[in-house]
Structure formats: C-alpha cells, structure tokens
Design an enzyme around this catalytic site. Structure first.
Site, PDB file in Angstrom:
ATOM      1  N   ASP A 123      62.566-109.922 -52.465  1.00  0.00           N
ATOM      2  CA  ASP A 123      61.821-109.555 -51.265  1.00  0.00           C
ATOM      3  C   ASP A 123      60.655-108.664 -51.709  1.00  0.00           C
ATOM      4  O   ASP A 123      60.687-108.089 -52.805  1.00  0.00           O
ATOM      5  CB  ASP A 123      62.783-108.782 -50.337  1.00  0.00           C
ATOM      6  CG  ASP A 123      62.069-108.161 -49.153  1.00  0.00           C
ATOM      7  OD1 ASP A 123      61.268-108.859 -48.517  1.00  0.00           O
ATOM      8  OD2 ASP A 123      62.326-106.973 -48.863  1.00  0.00           O
ATOM      9  N   ASP A 159      66.316-105.521 -48.992  1.00  0.00           N
ATOM     10  CA  ASP A 159      66.580-104.210 -48.376  1.00  0.00           C
ATOM     11  C   ASP A 159      67.002-104.295 -46.905  1.00  0.00           C
ATOM     12  O   ASP A 159      67.463-103.314 -46.346  1.00  0.00           O
ATOM     13  CB  ASP A 159      65.343-103.303 -48.470  1.00  0.00           C
ATOM     14  CG  ASP A 159      64.224-103.742 -47.532  1.00  0.00           C
ATOM     15  OD1 ASP A 159      63.970-104.970 -47.450  1.00  0.00           O
ATOM     16  OD2 ASP A 159      63.629-102.895 -46.862  1.00  0.00           O
ATOM     17  N   ASP A 178      58.318-106.321 -49.153  1.00  0.00           N
ATOM     18  CA  ASP A 178      58.206-105.049 -48.415  1.00  0.00           C
ATOM     19  C   ASP A 178      59.503-104.242 -48.448  1.00  0.00           C
ATOM     20  O   ASP A 178      60.560-104.719 -48.028  1.00  0.00           O
ATOM     21  CB  ASP A 178      57.825-105.318 -46.957  1.00  0.00           C
ATOM     22  CG  ASP A 178      56.395-105.830 -46.838  1.00  0.00           C
ATOM     23  OD1 ASP A 178      55.635-105.714 -47.814  1.00  0.00           O
ATOM     24  OD2 ASP A 178      56.045-106.357 -45.762  1.00  0.00           O
TER      25      ASP A 178
HETATM   26 MG   LIG Z   1      62.044-105.935 -46.921  1.00  0.00          MG
END
Ligand SMILES: [Mg+2]
Length: 278
Positions: free
Chosen positions: A17, A222, A19
């Site tokens: 991922d 996240d 961001d």
């Molecule tokens: Mg993310």
C-alpha cells in the site's frame, strides 16, 4: 489478447500500500524505507504498488522509486502491466499507452450515479472527490494542487468523507443494492465495485506463477482496505497508524505487526523478515 508472460523465476513478490504504509501519512515521504527498498532490489524481488491511488498518482511515485514493475490502482480496480514486462501470453482487457490493462473495477461514471443517491441521505454532509475542486482535495490530503488534480483522475473508485451524524449502514445498503461496496482507507471512505486489492493480487500472482512455481508473497498495509490484500499473501504485515495504534479491523492468525508507523514500520518489519526467512 496475446501479450507476454514472465520468463524470470522469482521467489518472492512484495505488494505494498502507499498512503500511511510506504508513504508517511503526513509528509508522503518514503525516505525511512529507502534502505529496505534497496535490500529488495538487491535480491531481485519485485515491489508491486497496490493502493487506492489513481494510475496518474502511482506513475509519479513509480518514477521517484525507479520502479518498473506492474502496479494495481484504485483498490484493485485495475492491474497495469508494462508491455515489455512479461514474455508469455496472458488475458487482458485493453491496451493503453505503455500498458496491458486488466480491468476489475466498476467504471467511475456508474459509481458517481450511485454516489448521487448516497449524497441525498444527508444533503451537504457527504462529499466525494467528484464534488471537490483540486484546491479542496489538496487541503484534505495535505499535498499540492497539482498532485490533487492527479488524485481526481478517478477511474474505478470514489473516495468520500461524511459528517459524524451520517448513518454508514444506510450508505452500505445503497451500495449493496447497486452491487457496489464501501471500504475505508487512512483518510477516506471509498465507494467501489466488486473488486478489492486481494482479487487483483491473486490474478497477478497467477501470471507470475507460470514461471515461478514456488513463489511466496509479502504484503504491507495499514487500513481496512488492505485486509483483502493481507489475507491472500504468505507474510501479511500491518504497520502502525500515525497514533502508533494498529487498525483494529484487521485480524489474521499469521499477521506480522510492524514495530513502527508507516515507512519506518515498513523498513523494520522488512529487515526482520529478510534476516529471518528470505
Ligand atoms: Mg493506507
């Protein structure tokens, strides 16, 4: 329908991922993960970006990372495979500039039609990227207006915000009636089709597996929208949120908890794994 498949024999693939994971939540820097990225490069391990960002945004990050691997945009909406990358045939949806594109997502125009119904639930309090000016997106995301205009080039996913008094369940009902779904990233909710990061990864892994039978995979994320990705790999790694917590919605038996936020957690977890298993 006749491009090419990999001739190389890879042992590992890394899906990441962007961001809040490889890129810092606030500064969007990947600097703390640089040495870990280089460690993968030295071992000839592909790093495949798998994000809710648009193709236009990913292309900028790929250039900065000197990354020439395939990538997955907009929460599994599409897989972009550079035309010179694989050397055997695989099925794809369309050719576009330098890529073979495998589309899995619902067209943005259809998403926006359904989003208009969702907005009516709480008028003025639910807003998507299609409603914002580039200046507004820049403010919400904390990056430049130029980058915001790339973030607005949506093809398969509508990020949105809502005020606290909005009933998320009703939004989900409208989405489900239209065979769409809602997920959540670090900053936004997302309206999308029947696609997710995991489905795209499984498809791409199968193309690699033609020549790399014993392929193992690693993924780093996240947030909730990373769950389908973490579920389908051998080494799922969850990095900490900006407040050093872990997303409570991600529960997996073999989940590896990185001891750090975003790219510094990325780096620590990767080195631990490289020293132990790879
Ligand atoms: Mg993310």
């Amino acid at each position: 329908m006749s491009p090419y498949r990999s001739q190389k024999n890879y042992q590992y693939l890394v899906f990441t991922d962007l961001d809040g994971t490889l890129l810092d939540h606030e500064t969007y820097s990947f600097e703390p993960a640089l040495s870990a990225l280089n460690a993968f490069k030295e071992r000839n391990i592909p790093i495949i970006i798998c994000t809710s960002k648009t193709r236009a945004e990913i292309e900028i990050v790929r250039t900065e990372l000197h990354n020439t691997y395939p990538f997955i945009s907009e929460n599994g909406g599409a897989i972009f495979i550079p035309k010179n990358y694989f050397s055997d045939v695989f099925p794809f949806t369309k050719e576009e500039s330098d890529y073979f594109v495998i589309e899995l997502g619902t067209p943005y125009s259809k998403l926006r039609e359904v989003f208009e119904q969702i907005k009516n639930l709480n008028p003025g309090k639910i807003k998507g990227f299609g409603d914002f000016t580039p200046q507004e997106v820049a403010e919400l995301c904390g990056f430049s207006v130029q980058k915001a205009s790339l973030a607005k080039k949506r093809e398969y996913d509508e990020p949105f915000i809502l005020e606290n008094d909005t009933d998320l369940k009703k939004i989900q009902e409208i989405a489900e009636e239209a065979s769409l779904q809602i997920t959540r990233g670090g900053r936004f909710y997302h309206l999308l089709g029947n696609n997710d990061k995991g489905k795209a990864i499984l498809l791409l892994k199968n193309i690699y597996k033609e020549k790399s039978e014993h392929l193992k995979s690693i993924a780093l994320g996240d947030s909730l929208n990373d769950f389908p990705m973490l579920e389908v790999v051998d080494y799922p790694i969850l990095v900490q949120k900006p407040d050093e917590s872990y997303d409570p919605s991600i529960k997996l038996k073999n989940l590896i908890l990185a001891s750090g936020k975003g790219p510094s957690g990325w780096s620590k977890a990767v080195f631990k794994l490289l020293n132990k298993s790879l």
